[in-house]
Enzyme design. Sequence first.
Site, mmCIF file in Angstrom:
data_model
loop_
_atom_site.group_PDB
_atom_site.id
_atom_site.type_symbol
_atom_site.label_atom_id
_atom_site.label_comp_id
_atom_site.label_asym_id
_atom_site.label_seq_id
_atom_site.Cartn_x
_atom_site.Cartn_y
_atom_site.Cartn_z
ATOM 1 N N LYS A 1 -9.060 -55.123 -25.413
ATOM 2 C CA LYS A 1 -9.280 -54.563 -26.751
ATOM 3 C C LYS A 1 -9.629 -53.080 -26.704
ATOM 4 O O LYS A 1 -9.661 -52.414 -27.745
ATOM 5 C CB LYS A 1 -10.359 -55.354 -27.475
ATOM 6 C CG LYS A 1 -9.932 -56.780 -27.815
ATOM 7 C CD LYS A 1 -11.046 -57.569 -28.474
ATOM 8 C CE LYS A 1 -10.547 -58.961 -28.884
ATOM 9 N NZ LYS A 1 -10.128 -59.781 -27.747
ATOM 10 N N GLU B 1 -9.065 -57.035 -36.316
ATOM 11 C CA GLU B 1 -8.321 -57.911 -35.411
ATOM 12 C C GLU B 1 -6.851 -57.530 -35.344
ATOM 13 O O GLU B 1 -6.216 -57.215 -36.351
ATOM 14 C CB GLU B 1 -8.456 -59.364 -35.873
ATOM 15 C CG GLU B 1 -7.917 -60.375 -34.897
ATOM 16 C CD GLU B 1 -8.262 -61.800 -35.306
ATOM 17 O OE1 GLU B 1 -8.579 -62.604 -34.427
ATOM 18 O OE2 GLU B 1 -8.199 -62.099 -36.521
ATOM 19 N N VAL C 1 -11.686 -68.707 -28.426
ATOM 20 C CA VAL C 1 -11.345 -69.644 -29.500
ATOM 21 C C VAL C 1 -11.450 -71.095 -29.037
ATOM 22 O O VAL C 1 -11.591 -72.002 -29.860
ATOM 23 C CB VAL C 1 -9.910 -69.382 -30.026
ATOM 24 C CG1 VAL C 1 -9.815 -68.011 -30.646
ATOM 25 C CG2 VAL C 1 -8.876 -69.569 -28.926
ATOM 26 N N VAL D 1 -10.656 -65.057 -22.086
ATOM 27 C CA VAL D 1 -10.996 -65.967 -20.998
ATOM 28 C C VAL D 1 -11.287 -67.344 -21.585
ATOM 29 O O VAL D 1 -12.153 -67.488 -22.444
ATOM 30 C CB VAL D 1 -12.210 -65.448 -20.203
ATOM 31 C CG1 VAL D 1 -12.559 -66.414 -19.089
ATOM 32 C CG2 VAL D 1 -11.918 -64.068 -19.643
ATOM 33 N N LYS E 1 -19.367 -58.317 -27.781
ATOM 34 C CA LYS E 1 -17.910 -58.431 -27.744
ATOM 35 C C LYS E 1 -17.286 -59.136 -28.938
ATOM 36 O O LYS E 1 -16.073 -59.296 -28.993
ATOM 37 C CB LYS E 1 -17.480 -59.142 -26.462
ATOM 38 C CG LYS E 1 -18.081 -60.514 -26.264
ATOM 39 C CD LYS E 1 -17.693 -61.054 -24.893
ATOM 40 C CE LYS E 1 -18.298 -62.427 -24.667
ATOM 41 N NZ LYS E 1 -17.957 -62.954 -23.337
ATOM 42 N N ALA F 1 -21.457 -56.590 -16.649
ATOM 43 C CA ALA F 1 -20.765 -57.508 -17.562
ATOM 44 C C ALA F 1 -21.453 -57.605 -18.915
ATOM 45 O O ALA F 1 -20.935 -58.257 -19.829
ATOM 46 C CB ALA F 1 -20.674 -58.902 -16.933
ATOM 47 N N SER G 1 -14.395 -54.650 -18.497
ATOM 48 C CA SER G 1 -13.945 -54.170 -19.799
ATOM 49 C C SER G 1 -13.039 -55.209 -20.448
ATOM 50 O O SER G 1 -13.053 -56.387 -20.067
ATOM 51 C CB SER G 1 -13.246 -52.815 -19.652
ATOM 52 O OG SER G 1 -13.003 -52.238 -20.917
ATOM 53 N N GLU H 1 -33.342 -64.683 -22.937
ATOM 54 C CA GLU H 1 -34.314 -65.410 -22.113
ATOM 55 C C GLU H 1 -33.885 -66.846 -21.816
ATOM 56 O O GLU H 1 -33.868 -67.276 -20.654
ATOM 57 C CB GLU H 1 -35.669 -65.419 -22.826
ATOM 58 C CG GLU H 1 -36.730 -66.246 -22.108
ATOM 59 C CD GLU H 1 -37.923 -66.572 -23.000
ATOM 60 O OE1 GLU H 1 -38.939 -67.029 -22.460
ATOM 61 O OE2 GLU H 1 -37.811 -66.379 -24.217
#
Length: 642
Positions: A427, A561, A473, A466, A385, A381, A424, A330
């Site tokens: 990963k 990872e 990071v 991105v 993630k 989207a 997507s 929200e």
Amino acid sequence: MYRYLLNYFSNRFLSRWVILAFDIIIVAPLFYIAYLIRMGFDVVSVDRHASINQAIFITALYFLFYLRFRPYSGIIRHSGIKDAIKIIKASLVAGLFAYIISYLSTEVWFDEPRFVIPKGVIIIHSLLVLLVLIGSRLVVRAVFQLATEKVGEIVKVAIYGAGSAGVITKDTLLRDKKVKYRVSYFIDDNKSLNGKYLEGIKVLKPGKIFSDEVLEKSEIKEVIIAIESIDSNKKNDIVETCLNNGLKVRIVPSVEKWVNGELNPNQIQEVNIEDLLERPAIVVDNHYTKEELKDKVVLVTGAAGSIGGEIVRQLISKEPKKVLLFEQAESPLHDFRIELNSDLVKEFPEVELEFVIGDIRNREFVQNIFDLHKPEIVFHAAAYKHVPLMEEYPEQAVSTNISGTKNVADAAVKTGTNKFVMVSTDKAVNPTNVMGASKRIAEIYIQSLNKIQHNTKFITTRFGNVLGSNGSVIPMFEKQIKAGGPITVTHKDITRYFMTIPEACQLVLEAGAMGKGGEIFIFDMGKSVKIYDVAKKMIQLSGCNYPDDINIVFTGLRPGEKLYEELLAHKEGTVPTYHPKIMVAKIRDVNYATISTEIDDLLLMVNENGYEIVRKMKLIVPEYISNNSKYEELDGQEKKSI
């Protein structure tokens, strides 16, 4: 007294009519001086009566053309090249007309003395006017700069680029009222300029300026890059060299971003990590996307997120009929609405925006939104993630990334949506974690759905990290640097592909426009970058030293990872498209009935423990091999491929 007068007049400027009067008053005596020069300073040979009438005529002519070209409209203390050009135009045109009238009076019309002026006098006079008017402005500017020179520490800088942008940058720095700059050198790769002087400032080649001897002697604190259309690799090299020498780096923006064509000191930006991508910026021709999106009803899920939000911003500029912003969070959606209403909505008032609070996991609500608005194009989207969190809560990854995607895709088919574009991740390729596997299953589902119907074209886009997005990071490193460090990096050798948010979203829109249905588009992201190197550069860009001021601590790989990411699975290849940065992955076909049944079975397990959920995911995606995760023990069990 001096400071009082300076402060009093600093914000007061001469009227332009006063400047015009000064310019015109100068014209007449200069005409007489031109006569004297032409006559070899023989005063007797000058016809006083004729020269006075001619001076009046010339002055009137200059007055008319000064009104036309307005060289008096600038601020004298800030006179620059543009002001000089106006003076040159006005003076030369006035001189040209005087020459023409004098010629016609002699050869064609009548021999009227007031119009018959020696051609040499006209030429000399024009040159004198240019010299005096431009020179007087430069003198006033120099005096004002000396008078207003700031008291305090001098910041010594070098400007990288000895072209027009470099000169303009120098002038901009010198008139900065907040900081006292001294331009010590220009730096330029052009060997012919090495050792020469530009406006009194020495030009040196990079190899010499960055020598210990010159840096120590000049006490340069900062380098400002002022090169038009600089290549990204060259920019990276310059920044790297400056940072390694302990110099702060700033960059002049492109000319299009200057305010009213003038560079402002505040526009000279600090170099940020986004400027240091290890490849040229991706440029997309939006011709196809605008044709695809204009006057359409478009729905964006996850519309207040970093990727979804940028997709919305770029969508609006393509002038769709309506954009539906579907978002579960929200507060971010509320903040985004305020941003859009104060910015893009004013620029594109004809685009209707509909803000929808809802959860893609709610199948009925999603279907109701599709039934009500009937979107023609969907950009999906919305997703969970964060890799470590999804390792802890695989049921949430399944519920949102798989079930949520299925709900939106099924609703698109039911209402006859033309295109469905899924965002997507790399990963999803040979996944080693729950998040990547959940996105791969979502990919498989919409690809299989594309094959059993012909109303909706399903398209997938894959890209890596991105810069600046939620979960990247970069924002985390920025917070750690502001807190004084240390920066935490999971592994010294970990690498990632990077692109900027606008680049990624441009490519998503472009891929959506070119997609025919069933494709997985992957983006050429250049070469992967070490996160450790990114962290070091960010420390240096902040003005700190590594490791003395801020250290880097290695915390170990997080659950699930990878050390490096991939854009293609082992069995996949690529097919080029008309855009050199977008390729189509060749993928294995999956039967819709089979994957639909497997997903339905998986969704029935969301209330079971994580091991059972992950075991089922590994059966659906055989290439899913856990890494640094508690689910690694499941990989030894027999798998079947769907």
